[in-house]
Design a protein around this motif. Structure first.
Motif, short mmCIF file in Angstrom:
data_model
loop_
_atom_site.label_atom_id
_atom_site.label_comp_id
_atom_site.label_asym_id
_atom_site.label_seq_id
_atom_site.Cartn_x
_atom_site.Cartn_y
_atom_site.Cartn_z
N SER A 73 0.82 -1.21 0.00
CA SER A 73 0.00 0.00 0.00
C SER A 73 0.86 1.27 0.00
CB SER A 73 -0.94 0.02 1.20
OG SER A 73 -0.22 0.11 2.41
N ASN A 74 2.07 1.16 0.53
CA ASN A 74 2.96 2.32 0.49
C ASN A 74 4.32 2.00 -0.11
OD1 ASN A 74 4.27 0.95 2.51
ND2 ASN A 74 3.67 2.31 4.16
N ASN A 75 4.38 0.89 -0.86
CA ASN A 75 5.59 0.53 -1.62
C ASN A 75 6.84 0.52 -0.75
OD1 ASN A 75 4.20 0.28 -4.13
ND2 ASN A 75 4.22 2.51 -4.32
N THR A 76 6.72 -0.09 0.39
CA THR A 76 7.84 -0.15 1.33
C THR A 76 8.17 -1.60 1.66
OG1 THR A 76 7.24 1.98 2.28
CG2 THR A 76 8.72 0.61 3.57
N MET A 77 9.46 -1.88 1.69
CA MET A 77 9.95 -3.21 2.05
C MET A 77 10.75 -3.09 3.33
SD MET A 77 12.61 -5.62 -0.12
CE MET A 77 13.80 -4.30 -0.25
N TYR A 78 10.73 -4.15 4.12
CA TYR A 78 11.42 -4.16 5.39
C TYR A 78 12.33 -5.38 5.48
CZ TYR A 78 7.48 -1.09 6.35
OH TYR A 78 6.54 -0.09 6.28
N LEU A 79 13.35 -5.26 6.30
CA LEU A 79 14.20 -6.40 6.61
C LEU A 79 14.42 -6.40 8.11
CD1 LEU A 79 15.80 -8.79 5.38
CD2 LEU A 79 17.83 -7.32 5.49
N GLN A 80 13.80 -7.33 8.79
CA GLN A 80 14.01 -7.50 10.22
C GLN A 80 15.19 -8.44 10.41
OE1 GLN A 80 12.41 -6.04 12.91
NE2 GLN A 80 14.01 -7.05 14.11
N MET A 81 16.22 -7.94 11.04
CA MET A 81 17.44 -8.71 11.23
C MET A 81 17.63 -9.01 12.71
SD MET A 81 19.98 -6.73 8.56
CE MET A 81 20.01 -5.22 9.52
#
Length: 114
Positions: A73-81
């Motif tokens: 919906s807001n074109n955001t990707m995440y990486l939880q490390m």
């Protein structure tokens, strides 16, 4: 298309960080976003990718510790490390692939101290 990655920093081994990558501009909704990392003198390597439909893939070195996700919906990707190791120290880049086009964001430094 512009990609902006942020969230890097300095963390002790065993700690956690969350990276974000915001995509802006015009691109197809069907795409793959990915995280790569690079250390001096080495080639950029894939860390994880996630397709717009939710399918994910991880490098063996991070599987079970890192989780990639996205908010279409807001074109955001995440990486939880999580459970970070000294060897995770690198500049992390995000990417977006759609059709025959591949875009890179600027890197964000992740440093894991022992």
């Amino acid at each position: 298309v512009q990609l902006q990655a942020f969230g890097g920093g300095l963390v002790q081994a065993g700690g956690s960080l969350r990276l974000s990558c915001a995509a802006s501009g015009s691109f197809f909704s069907i795409n793959i976003m990915g995280w790569y990392r690079q250390t001096p003198g080495k080639q950029r390597e894939l860390v994880a990718w996630i397709a717009s439909g939710g399918i994910t893939n991880y490098a063996a070195s991070v599987k079970g510790r890192f989780t990639v996700s996205r908010d279409n919906s807001n074109n955001t990707m995440y990486l939880q490390m999580n459970s970070l190791k000294v060897e995770d120290t690198a500049v992390y880049f995000c990417s977006l692939t759609t059709g025959s086009n591949h875009y890179w964001g600027q890197g964000t430094q992740v440093t894991v101290s022992s």
